[in-house]
Enzyme design. Sequence first.
Site, PDB file in Angstrom:
ATOM      1  N   ARG A   1      16.061  -0.422  11.715  1.00 23.31           N
ATOM      2  CA  ARG A   1      15.000  -1.149  11.011  1.00 23.31           C
ATOM      3  C   ARG A   1      14.914  -0.745   9.542  1.00 23.31           C
ATOM      4  NH1 ARG A   1       9.618  -3.397  13.004  1.00 23.31           N
ATOM      5  NH2 ARG A   1       8.476  -3.572  11.086  1.00 23.31           N
TER       6      ARG A   1
ATOM      7  N   ALA B   1      10.768 -11.437  13.702  1.00 24.15           N
ATOM      8  CA  ALA B   1      11.412 -12.744  13.549  1.00 24.15           C
ATOM      9  C   ALA B   1      10.370 -13.820  13.276  1.00 24.15           C
ATOM     10  CB  ALA B   1      12.204 -13.079  14.813  1.00 24.15           C
TER      11      ALA B   1
ATOM     12  N   HIS C   1      16.120  -6.094  16.658  1.00 19.30           N
ATOM     13  CA  HIS C   1      17.070  -7.169  16.960  1.00 19.30           C
ATOM     14  C   HIS C   1      16.922  -8.243  15.894  1.00 19.30           C
ATOM     15  CE1 HIS C   1      17.609  -6.447  21.478  1.00 19.30           C
ATOM     16  NE2 HIS C   1      16.654  -5.597  21.147  1.00 19.30           N
TER      17      HIS C   1
ATOM     18  N   TYR D   1      19.896   0.035  22.541  1.00 15.68           N
ATOM     19  CA  TYR D   1      20.988  -0.615  21.806  1.00 15.68           C
ATOM     20  C   TYR D   1      21.466   0.245  20.643  1.00 15.68           C
ATOM     21  CZ  TYR D   1      16.909  -2.409  19.105  1.00 15.68           C
ATOM     22  OH  TYR D   1      15.736  -2.547  18.396  1.00 15.68           O
TER      23      TYR D   1
ATOM     24  N   LEU E   1      -4.902  -2.961  -0.855  1.00 13.62           N
ATOM     25  CA  LEU E   1      -5.992  -3.925  -1.021  1.00 13.62           C
ATOM     26  C   LEU E   1      -7.211  -3.447  -0.236  1.00 13.62           C
ATOM     27  CD1 LEU E   1      -6.582  -6.946  -2.027  1.00 13.62           C
ATOM     28  CD2 LEU E   1      -6.254  -7.532   0.372  1.00 13.62           C
TER      29      LEU E   1
ATOM     30  N   GLN F   1       0.808  -1.231   0.000  1.00 11.54           N
ATOM     31  CA  GLN F   1       0.000   0.000   0.000  1.00 11.54           C
ATOM     32  C   GLN F   1       0.839   1.277   0.000  1.00 11.54           C
ATOM     33  OE1 GLN F   1      -2.377   0.093   3.576  1.00 11.54           O
ATOM     34  NE2 GLN F   1      -0.621   0.311   4.923  1.00 11.54           N
TER      35      GLN F   1
HETATM   36  C1  FAD Z   1       7.299  -0.374  19.404  1.00 11.60           C
HETATM   37  C2  FAD Z   1       7.590  -1.642  18.648  1.00 11.60           C
HETATM   38  C3  FAD Z   1       8.878  -2.201  18.673  1.00 11.60           C
HETATM   39  C4  FAD Z   1       9.160  -3.409  18.013  1.00 11.60           C
HETATM   40  N1  FAD Z   1      10.430  -3.939  18.072  1.00 11.60           N
HETATM   41  C5  FAD Z   1      10.691  -5.139  17.475  1.00 11.60           C
HETATM   42  C6  FAD Z   1      12.003  -5.744  17.499  1.00 11.60           C
HETATM   43  O1  FAD Z   1      12.968  -5.208  18.069  1.00 11.60           O
HETATM   44  N2  FAD Z   1      12.172  -6.942  16.893  1.00 11.60           N
HETATM   45  C7  FAD Z   1      11.156  -7.580  16.249  1.00 11.60           C
HETATM   46  O2  FAD Z   1      11.380  -8.674  15.712  1.00 11.60           O
HETATM   47  N3  FAD Z   1       9.924  -7.040  16.191  1.00 11.60           N
HETATM   48  C8  FAD Z   1       9.663  -5.848  16.776  1.00 11.60           C
HETATM   49  N4  FAD Z   1       8.418  -5.296  16.702  1.00 11.60           N
HETATM   50  C9  FAD Z   1       7.352  -6.063  16.026  1.00 11.60           C
HETATM   51  C10 FAD Z   1       7.482  -5.976  14.544  1.00 11.60           C
HETATM   52  O3  FAD Z   1       7.485  -4.623  14.153  1.00 11.60           O
HETATM   53  C11 FAD Z   1       6.324  -6.714  13.858  1.00 11.60           C
HETATM   54  O4  FAD Z   1       6.090  -7.944  14.475  1.00 11.60           O
HETATM   55  C12 FAD Z   1       6.679  -6.938  12.387  1.00 11.60           C
HETATM   56  O5  FAD Z   1       6.835  -5.707  11.733  1.00 11.60           O
HETATM   57  C13 FAD Z   1       5.627  -7.785  11.700  1.00 11.60           C
HETATM   58  O6  FAD Z   1       5.965  -7.922  10.337  1.00 11.60           O
HETATM   59  P1  FAD Z   1       4.841  -8.141   9.251  1.00 11.60           P
HETATM   60  O7  FAD Z   1       5.544  -8.235   7.944  1.00 11.60           O
HETATM   61  O8  FAD Z   1       3.940  -9.246   9.672  1.00 11.60           O
HETATM   62  O9  FAD Z   1       3.940  -6.823   9.309  1.00 11.60           O
HETATM   63  P2  FAD Z   1       4.338  -5.320   9.000  1.00 11.60           P
HETATM   64  O10 FAD Z   1       5.780  -5.083   9.242  1.00 11.60           O
HETATM   65  O11 FAD Z   1       3.349  -4.475   9.729  1.00 11.60           O
HETATM   66  O12 FAD Z   1       4.107  -5.177   7.431  1.00 11.60           O
HETATM   67  C14 FAD Z   1       2.824  -5.157   6.858  1.00 11.60           C
HETATM   68  C15 FAD Z   1       2.940  -4.470   5.487  1.00 11.60           C
HETATM   69  O13 FAD Z   1       1.683  -4.603   4.821  1.00 11.60           O
HETATM   70  C16 FAD Z   1       1.326  -3.353   4.257  1.00 11.60           C
HETATM   71  N5  FAD Z   1      -0.150  -3.320   4.198  1.00 11.60           N
HETATM   72  C17 FAD Z   1      -1.019  -3.231   5.234  1.00 11.60           C
HETATM   73  N6  FAD Z   1      -2.282  -3.240   4.788  1.00 11.60           N
HETATM   74  C18 FAD Z   1      -2.216  -3.334   3.431  1.00 11.60           C
HETATM   75  C19 FAD Z   1      -3.204  -3.379   2.405  1.00 11.60           C
HETATM   76  N7  FAD Z   1      -4.527  -3.311   2.682  1.00 11.60           N
HETATM   77  N8  FAD Z   1      -2.789  -3.494   1.117  1.00 11.60           N
HETATM   78  C20 FAD Z   1      -1.443  -3.571   0.806  1.00 11.60           C
HETATM   79  N9  FAD Z   1      -0.468  -3.492   1.747  1.00 11.60           N
HETATM   80  C21 FAD Z   1      -0.853  -3.395   3.049  1.00 11.60           C
HETATM   81  C22 FAD Z   1       1.927  -2.326   5.212  1.00 11.60           C
HETATM   82  O14 FAD Z   1       2.104  -1.053   4.604  1.00 11.60           O
HETATM   83  C23 FAD Z   1       3.238  -2.984   5.595  1.00 11.60           C
HETATM   84  O15 FAD Z   1       4.285  -2.653   4.705  1.00 11.60           O
HETATM   85  C24 FAD Z   1       8.125  -4.076  17.314  1.00 11.60           C
HETATM   86  C25 FAD Z   1       6.827  -3.509  17.260  1.00 11.60           C
HETATM   87  C26 FAD Z   1       6.569  -2.306  17.918  1.00 11.60           C
HETATM   88  C27 FAD Z   1       5.179  -1.711  17.846  1.00 11.60           C
END
Ligand code: FAD
Length: 384
Positions: A108, A306, A47, A213, A130, A35
């Site tokens: 990140r 992770a 991390h 860190y 989507l 998106q």
């Molecule tokens: C404060 C904070 C600190 C964190 N620190 C860590 C850490 O140190 N280590 C770690 O492993 N995790 C950490 N996390 C967790 C981590 O950020 C998430 O678990 C991780 O980003 C999940 O990855 P994902 O690919 O499932 O989702 P996301 O990274 O959220 O990616 C989802 C993607 O889908 C896209 N998207 C959403 N809806 C649509 C749509 N309708 N159509 C098309 N695209 C769409 C979004 O734009 C995005 O690019 C942290 C979270 C927070 C809130």
Amino acid sequence: MQKKPRIAVIGAGLGGAAAAALLEQAGFNVRVYEQAPAFSRLGAGIHLGPNVMKVMRSIGIEDELNRTGSHPDYWYSRDWKTGEIIAQIPLGDYALSHYGSSYLTVHRGDFHSLMIDAIPDHILSFNKRLNKVEDLGDVVRLHFTDGTSEEADIVIGADGVNSKIRDHLLSAEPPKYTGYVGHRAVFPISAVKGFTHDLCTKWWSDDRHMMVYFVTQKKDEIYYVTGVPEASWDMSKSWVPSSREEMLGAFDGWHTGVQSLIEASENVTKWPLLERDPLPLWSRGRLVLLGDACHPMKPHMAQGAAMAIEDAAMLVRCFKEVGIDDHQTAFALYEANRTARASKVQLVSHNNTWLRTNENPDWCFAYDVFNVPLVEPSSVLGAA
Ligand SMILES: Cc1cc2nc3c(=O)[nH]c(=O)nc-3n(C[C@H](O)[C@H](O)[C@H](O)COP(=O)(O)OP(=O)(O)OC[C@H]3O[C@@H](n4cnc5c(N)ncnc54)[C@H](O)[C@@H]3O)c2cc1C
């Protein structure tokens, strides 16, 4: 000649990017729809444990990451007031020799950009939000907010905590606000006065913490992320600006090390910590979920991304194991091999106990998604 099944990945976050890179590498016909118009260097660190670095080796970016990130020698846990070390978990050379890959902390944005570079441009479309899914049985039609639509044979929902694919499979339901927020700030170490910081430290009190860190190999940028109770959150916002003044209030009376970071941080943001209970299903028909779309968690084990990346690698492994034409068996195998681990990480993250004492982290860090013995879906059902 039979055409290769078309796989659509919704979302190019860390989980979606990993899925796309591994699927493309394995010769599958994959397209990614994201998106956002582009990705920026969001002010956050992450991390990357040895369990993730093994996937990065397979994607082909392990060496570059090792050159980019900081390699902490230990994870220190310290008391909020006295600064006393209450736990010291060996990482650094120990992680490399004991787990077979490094433990890194990295920016990140730098990490995400390497992941995106690992995906060929022609399979990734930005500005594709989507908004509707039509499962027609023999094909899925995906409708985007720009008025276009695409068809796919298999759809991977990697679209994060507010997943449209999850809403389609179950029903539209917002994630739960946990009653905690996380403040985030990244800034040059040169701005920090009066305290010399370890490479990776979590400062703990009974109701809040600050994880600190370095995010670069050169150790010129430092990052903190907190967990602080806050009664409510406006769910229409994914984050809001915070401030040094708010941080000084939230960490009043804390050790000089923590104060030195707050004094140095110019731009602070505040994020809600969200969760969902374990879902009753991860897939149906031609659609399957991974990462935060199916198991969002508090970030207190630093393993949320992770888990998304491990999910992606396991899903691709199951496609290869079973054959892409039998996607339902592949989905069942995937779910059987991911639910227990993702739920355990979700629970430990929820309880916020990880590495507060000198525990053995092997069950988490030693996991190798490519070589862990697979369990059959029936044995999981039988055990239930
Ligand atoms: C404060 C904070 C600190 C964190 N620190 C860590 C850490 O140190 N280590 C770690 O492993 N995790 C950490 N996390 C967790 C981590 O950020 C998430 O678990 C991780 O980003 C999940 O990855 P994902 O690919 O499932 O989702 P996301 O990274 O959220 O990616 C989802 C993607 O889908 C896209 N998207 C959403 N809806 C649509 C749509 N309708 N159509 C098309 N695209 C769409 C979004 O734009 C995005 O690019 C942290 C979270 C927070 C809130």
